[in-house]
Design a protein around this motif. Structure first.
Motif, PDB file in Angstrom:
ATOM      1  N   ALA A   1       2.799   5.914  -2.956  1.00 47.73           N
ATOM      2  CA  ALA A   1       3.922   6.733  -3.430  1.00 47.73           C
ATOM      3  C   ALA A   1       3.893   6.855  -4.955  1.00 47.73           C
ATOM      4  O   ALA A   1       4.080   7.951  -5.506  1.00 47.73           O
ATOM      5  N   LEU A   2       3.625   5.767  -5.650  1.00 43.90           N
ATOM      6  CA  LEU A   2       3.560   5.816  -7.105  1.00 43.90           C
ATOM      7  C   LEU A   2       2.378   6.662  -7.571  1.00 43.90           C
ATOM      8  O   LEU A   2       2.455   7.375  -8.577  1.00 43.90           O
ATOM      9  N   PHE A   3       1.273   6.584  -6.829  1.00 45.63           N
ATOM     10  CA  PHE A   3       0.101   7.371  -7.188  1.00 45.63           C
ATOM     11  C   PHE A   3       0.377   8.857  -7.026  1.00 45.63           C
ATOM     12  O   PHE A   3      -0.074   9.679  -7.840  1.00 45.63           O
ATOM     13  N   GLU A   4       1.110   9.200  -5.989  1.00 37.06           N
ATOM     14  CA  GLU A   4       1.468  10.602  -5.792  1.00 37.06           C
ATOM     15  C   GLU A   4       2.348  11.095  -6.934  1.00 37.06           C
ATOM     16  O   GLU A   4       2.218  12.240  -7.398  1.00 37.06           O
ATOM     17  N   ILE A   5       3.249  10.248  -7.399  1.00 35.81           N
ATOM     18  CA  ILE A   5       4.100  10.634  -8.520  1.00 35.81           C
ATOM     19  C   ILE A   5       3.239  10.886  -9.763  1.00 35.81           C
ATOM     20  O   ILE A   5       3.423  11.862 -10.493  1.00 35.81           O
TER      21      ILE A   5
ATOM     22  N   LYS B   1       0.836  -1.210   0.000  1.00 29.76           N
ATOM     23  CA  LYS B   1       0.000   0.000   0.000  1.00 29.76           C
ATOM     24  C   LYS B   1       0.868   1.256   0.000  1.00 29.76           C
ATOM     25  O   LYS B   1       0.556   2.244  -0.678  1.00 29.76           O
ATOM     26  N   GLU B   2       1.955   1.219   0.759  1.00 26.00           N
ATOM     27  CA  GLU B   2       2.832   2.385   0.794  1.00 26.00           C
ATOM     28  C   GLU B   2       3.445   2.652  -0.578  1.00 26.00           C
ATOM     29  O   GLU B   2       3.519   3.796  -1.033  1.00 26.00           O
TER      30      GLU B   2
END
Lengths: 180, 261
Positions: free
Chosen positions: B64-68, B59-60
């Protein structure tokens, strides 16, 4: 053969270790730190009664010197070992706490998803209506009727959504642990 | 609590669920810290913490990838997001009926104010368009208009008394025609005001009308034509004959032939 096993020091040493470990696990799971600590202390003291196994646990120098002399020679090592043990214990306790809370959350989410299923909501609405029909108290009867209608409407809309109307029913379910 | 419920029959494990407090479970935490090797073995064998750790890490990483992705595509999403439709036109609020809210207009014309300065009758302005004119004009007759409704809080007293203006410096939002007020009573109000009062509306009611749509005014006589630009070419393609606009006969500007220099 059996007499050799029973008279061997190694057998009783490992028997002591296994039994004490079982007791420690039991006391830890039942949240009894005092009993767990006492059991751990007896396990350490019990090693003294098995000189042939000292080398196995890393205490082979005790054969060449007395215990006070060994203690004076390895005081800092012993203190560092105890410190590392407690430090790792604190880190493990933190991780174990996170694990416990996560397990509780997972249990909650699983039960919530099962409760919000349309079939369960319909059966809950039926049960609440039945409760309302047999309830002599008007206030409680009105509350059950309101909750029943909320469950019926939520099931008709597809379920899987904790609406504002369903929250009091869900709270009662969580508080009492009952299957409405 | 549902009648007939027996707590011993709780099968969900949710009974009395509360947020776990470390203070309440201090003994448990101390036991974990003291006997961590045994608890470690037991936890791995029974609870399988690797599953939780793997889920947590997954999930982390996903977040993080989604934020990118969000950071890189924020401007693109703004370009592709359509603007929300404009808000609807304001609809006129229904006026209260005469029976529900009594509308009274009390006009108090103080002749004493006018009599206090009889030597300057010409200085009294007939209308008070702005606050400044009120403050600089000669002593005007005290005019008080009070619109009283059923709710006493909603009554809006207004005055153009000079002394009050000097004290409060509150702007006058409604200009008051002073010429007809000093010597006229309520029966002498204009007919349109009386008609509005009879219908239940107030004299300052807002009459809404939809805006007139703007007519399209062409900037030239030439019809609009669509030109398709090829990708990478800086010069637009020549229009075909079918798309060449016909010259209007009576356009003097198009009849002028200006050679290329």
């Amino acid at each position: 053969m059996l007499s050799e096993i029973l008279t061997s020091e190694s057998f009783w040493f490992w028997t002591l270790v296994i039994v004490q470990s079982g007791l420690i696990i039991w006391f830890v799971e039942t949240a009894n730190p005092v009993a767990a600590g006492v059991t751990l202390a007896t396990l350490i003291v019990g090693i003294a009664f098995f000189p042939t196994q000292w080398t196995t646990v890393g205490l082979g120098d005790l054969h060449n010197m007395s215990f006070p002399t060994w203690l004076s020679h390895n005081a800092w090592v012993l203190l560092a070992g105890i410190g590392c043990y407690l430090f790792i214990g604190i880190a493990w306790a933190t991780f174990r706490w996170w694990l416990l809370v996560r397990q509780m959350r997972e249990t909650y989410e699983r039960n919530k998803a099962a409760w919000l299923a349309p079939g369960n909501l319909r059966s809950t609405a039926t049960m609440l209506r039945s409760h309302a029909e047999h309830c002599p108290e008007p206030t409680l009867r009105d509350k059950y009727l309101l909750w029943s209608e909320a469950c019926r409407m939520a099931a008709a809309e597809g379920g899987h959504q904790l609406t504002h109307e369903l929250k009091p029913v869900w709270k009662d379910y969580v508080t009492n642990g009952s299957r409405l | 609590m549902v009648p007939g419920y027996d707590q011993r029959q709780a099968r969900t494990g949710l009974a009395g669920l509360t947020k776990p407090d470390p203070k309440d479970r201090a003994s448990q935490i101390v036991a974990w810290a003291i006997c961590w090797p045994w608890n470690l073995v037991w936890t791995i064998c029974v609870y399988n913490p690797f599953r939780y750790v793997a889920e947590f890490l997954l999930k982390e990483i996903q977040s993080a990838l989604f934020e990118i992705s969000n950071g890189q595509f924020s401007s693109i999403e703004q370009d592709l997001t359509l603007d929300p439709p404009p808000p609807p036109y304001p609809l006129p609020t229904p006026q209260p009926r005469q029976s529900e809210a009594t509308t009274t207009v009390s006009v108090e014309a103080s002749n004493a104010a006018a009599q206090s300065a009889p030597e300057e009758p010409a200085a009294v302005e007939n209308t008070v368009p702005e606050e400044q004119s009120v403050a600089t004009s000669a002593p005007a007759p005290s005019v008080s208009i009070e619109i009283a409704t059923a709710d006493p809080v909603a009554s809006i007293p207004q005055t153009n008394d000079e002394t009050v203006q000097a004290d409060t410096s509150a702007p006058i939002s409604l200009p008051v025609a002073a010429e007809a007020l000093p010597n006229e009573s309520i029966e002498d109000l204009p007919e349109e005001v009386e008609a509005e009062l009879a219908e239940g509306g107030s004299s300052d009611s807002y009459t809404w009308a939809p805006p007139i749509p703007t007519a399209f005014v062409p900037l030239s006589n030439q019809p609009l034509r669509a030109v398709k630009y090829e990708t990478g070419s800086a010069v637009p393609a020549k229009p075909d004959e079918a798309t060449t606009p016909s010259k209007p006969a009576s356009d003097p500007w198009l009849e002028k032939h200006i050679p290329n220099q």
